[in-house]
Design an enzyme around this catalytic site. Structure first.
Site, PDB file in Angstrom:
ATOM      1  N   HIS A 161       0.806  -1.227   0.000  1.00 34.58           N
ATOM      2  CA  HIS A 161       0.000   0.000   0.000  1.00 34.58           C
ATOM      3  C   HIS A 161       0.845   1.286   0.000  1.00 34.58           C
ATOM      4  CE1 HIS A 161      -2.398  -3.333   0.933  1.00 34.58           C
ATOM      5  NE2 HIS A 161      -2.424  -3.224   2.247  1.00 34.58           N
TER       6      HIS A 161
ATOM      7  N   ASP B 216      -7.305  -6.383  -1.408  1.00 33.64           N
ATOM      8  CA  ASP B 216      -7.180  -6.417   0.057  1.00 33.64           C
ATOM      9  C   ASP B 216      -8.425  -7.038   0.705  1.00 33.64           C
ATOM     10  OD1 ASP B 216      -6.822  -4.242   2.908  1.00 33.64           O
ATOM     11  OD2 ASP B 216      -5.860  -6.170   2.473  1.00 33.64           O
TER      12      ASP B 216
END
Ligand SMILES: O=C(O)/C=C(\C=C(/O)C(=O)O)C(=O)O
Length: 301
Positions: free
Chosen positions: A181, A257
């Protein structure tokens, strides 16, 4: 054993939309998880949160619904270094999933070999303080040196404010390194600012370092709706992810995710997350590198 979800826990989005964006053939969801089921794969005693169960069958159904071909399943901290749920999902995937495990210094060579045979291709070091306790750097380096001969890489998850202190450790790792991320940048600051500049310096000066450009829903300050209320999701994250995709097109990955642990204020529709991709990878070539070429080279070569 019964497990109770952390109070306020948001389950993943039920009934995700079908993406308008047509994923390229062979696309890989390169960051997702399986959780439990807790009665078969108990959550780790040292965990900082207790999630909902999220099965391999539900993950694979989402893969097919969104139009992905494969998954990279990443061990989440709620399972600690007990990788049984991960390995179970890899073995059930018919070669369509690879994994990133969490191991400690006591892992045996036989256990590493067994995980490799199941499809594990990396280990994860988590520096996010709300998720994991401190592990001495020398222990992590010992682990990195043990997994390097297997051809595994190291996935790192950290807060941007901690990068200055962690920079020398990250750039000394002996493997390919994949950042989760984007290193969680503060998107209220400019892409050209010194904070993200340090991250860009690390990627620019170390060609073994890659980044996932995922999780705008975790990073966005503007949120799922733009100020004018129009559904321009997570617009403040676009410049950061797009810059990485365009600057380092061969060293970026993307993932849903799912099932989105620890989101507090909203739960994204995974179909809309897929529709977000063309904003950060605006050409077919960049999309193919991000979604097919890069994850295939790293996990399936
Ligand atoms: O799943 C993510 O990538 C993000 C989170 C959780 C974990 O990575 C984990 O538990 O291992 C988070 O930000 O809470």
């Amino acid at each position: 054993m019964e497990f109770t979800k952390t109070p306020g826990w948001l389950d993943w989005y039920t009934g995700p939309s079908k993406p308008r964006f047509q994923l390229p053939a062979g696309a890989v969801d390169a960051h997702c998880h399986v959780f439990g089921p807790g009665d078969k794969f108990p959550y780790a005693p040292e965990r900082k949160y207790t999630p909902c169960d999220a099965s391999k069958e539900q993950l694979f159904a989402l893969r097919d619904h969104l139009g992905f071909d494969k998954n990279v399943i990443v061990q989440a901290t709620c399972h600690g270094s007990d990788n049984r749920a991960l390995v179970d999902a890899l073995k059930a995937s018919n070669g369509k999933a690879k994994g990133v495990a969490t191991v400690n210094r006591n892992v045996t060579d036989a256990e590493l070999q067994e995980m490799h045979a199941a499809g594990v291709r990396g280990t994860r070091f988590n520096f996010v303080k709300r998720l994991a306790d401190f592990t001495p750097r020398e222990v992590l380096l010992e682990i990195a040196n043990r997994i390097a001969p297997l051809g595994w890489h190291v996935v790192i998850y950290f807060e941007a404010v901690d990068l200055p202190e962690l920079y020398d450790f990250f750039t000394a790792l002996p493997t390919t390194v994949v950042v989760d991320h984007m290193g969680r940048p503060d998107v209220s600051k400019p892409v050209t600012g010194p904070e993200f500049g340090l991250f860009l310096k690390m990627m620019r000066e170390h060609s073994n370092i890659w980044s996932k450009v995922s999780c705008p829903e975790r990073l966005s300050v503007s949120g799922p709706k733009a100020l004018n209320g129009e559904q321009h999701a997570y617009q403040d994250v676009v410049p950061f992810a797009k810059h990485l995709v365009e600057t380092f097109p061969d060293r970026v990955l993307w993932g849903t995710d799912w099932p989105h642990p620890n989101l507090k204020d909203h739960m994204p529709d995974d179909g809309l997350l897929v529709d977000y991709i063309p904003q950060i990878a605006p050409t077919a070539e960049l999309q193919r590198k991000l979604l097919v070429d890069n994850p295939t080279r790293l996990y399936w070569s």
